[in-house]
Design an enzyme around this catalytic site. Sequence first.
Site, PDB file in Angstrom:
ATOM      1  CE  LYS A  80      -3.931   1.940   2.586  1.00 13.68           C
ATOM      2  NZ  LYS A  80      -4.779   1.766   3.791  1.00 13.68           N
ATOM      3  CB  SER A 155      -8.014   3.645   2.730  1.00 12.14           C
ATOM      4  OG  SER A 155      -7.159   3.098   3.703  1.00 12.14           O
ATOM      5  CB  SER A 179      -8.227   0.812   5.799  1.00 13.36           C
ATOM      6  OG  SER A 179      -8.904   2.033   5.839  1.00 13.36           O
TER       7      SER A 179
END
Lengths: 495, 95
Positions: A80, A155, A179
Amino acid sequence: MTPRKTIGIGELVERARNERSGLVTSVRETLSRIAAVDEAVGAFLHIDRPGAEESALRIQLAVSAARDPGLLAGVPVGIKDNLATKGQPTTCGSRMLEGYFPPYDATVVRRLKRAGAIIVGKLNMDEFGMGSSSEYSAFKPVRNPWNPDRVPGGSSGGAAAAVAAGMIPAAIGTDTGGSIRQPASFCGVVGLKPTYGRVSRYGLVAFASSLDTPGPLCRTARDCALILQAIAGHDRRDSTSVAEIVPDYLAALERGVRDKTIGVPAEYFDTGTDLEVENALRRALGVYEKLGAKIERISLPHTKYAVPAYYILANAEASSNMARYDGTRFGFRASAADLVSSYAKTRRLGFGPEVKRRILLGTYVLSAGYKEAYYSRARRVQTLIQRDFETVFDGGVDLVFTPSSPFPAFPIDEKVADPLAMYQADVCTLPASLAGLPAISVPCGFSDDGLPIGLQLIGRSMAEADLLGAAEAYQQATPWLESIPSQWSAREVSR
Amino acid sequence: MEKEDVRRIGVLAHIELTEEELEVLTSQLSEIINYMSVLREIDIASMPRLPRTNQLSCPLRSDKPEPSSGFVDVFLDRQIDDDGCLLVPSVVAAK
């Protein structure tokens, strides 16, 4: 959906360990697959082709020299984009950090590299982790591999989508209020949020420092166990990192759920849960019962306060953490007539709408006259939520069972103009985050529209092994692992 | 929450806001703050704040100086001029 050939991380490692050549070719195939598939998904923000090929070559050399190539030898992993990668872009999905190249690796990245993983690139995300749909990326939205008109969740939407589409077998996401778990649920993969402090935050660009937790997203609990084995453990560079021994997570996979007590809190099913999610969860409970678990109805009475408490606390921390982006130290800078105007203009142009909204909310709840009414009160509510969990675990419950999300992936654009509706979508994942507890999302079926549904298991502090064992038992007993988004079914996934 | 409240918070947060943004944000933030007010219905008089998210041992490292990142690593993406000076973007606009 159609049946697929699934290759686990363990098999990839075995191949890498036994082949003196071929790993570089295999990594090139992975990179080609990403290039071919990602145009339709948007999961990657950056691909590190030279770095990945060099890593593959190093592993091949280690194998040729009879050196141990590591626990994750040859496994392609995506990171990420809010985790620092030395010499590689780290944008957090924000224009504010466009062109920022960290001079160091996050501890998670360093440990993955040490274990022989091949870092193939950086994954798209909601800007600075603030969002639940990955539509708030400043660069491009991520699309759900099961239906490109649906969001992948957020996210860590890039991480979940990349694994679901078979681009990579494993990704590292971060979870502040859900997330990892919510996108895992929307994309039909397994996502594990470890206990706060179990995995180092060093090199994780802060959103809400008291809640941010890195963790794996993979297709199986077994693969998550392998990744967690490599990244967990105390880190002297993170003062909130816990000094507890890291157990053998692979061995824990055999624990199953026989004689475990699974608590089902009524509050998670009271309001707003789709009927098809509820039905899928009920069937999953039946599976657990057959596997020997005892099912018990429980109550977590302060659950309904988790959304407001979380959005006060997380945004308060965000407003403080985001203060560093003023154009003088990192990335984007807008020039203006004086210094203070330059700060304000930089932040107007550099941040997207959701980040600005959250900074403003956080500033408001910390401002004179409002701090006691909002921030201080939310901190005390956080204590109540944690005590709810303590009460059920002290009462003999081993695992708490809930939906990961009240509904499957929602349409792109549905909630983007309604921030409160977007916040309320996190209702199932926020309580475990506020309590700092480990939780895992596991695919447990599909909606009538063919969208994945996820169950969530929440464990005692540091009980990741229990979660992985329960998730593995469920995956072994059910057929969901055999499904793949149909547009990619013809290809062999994983590499 | 009034428009002037949002304007004041914008100044505190160092975020320039256009009139159009102020309109939208006033409506959105009011709705969110109103929703957060549900916490007022809980009696928290005797409730302590959670000291931290986990209650586990987090040992601190000893406070000893250690080598920092190398010059090359830190200034990897910076241009250096002929005199060896680091070039950085201007903060305020040239007059």
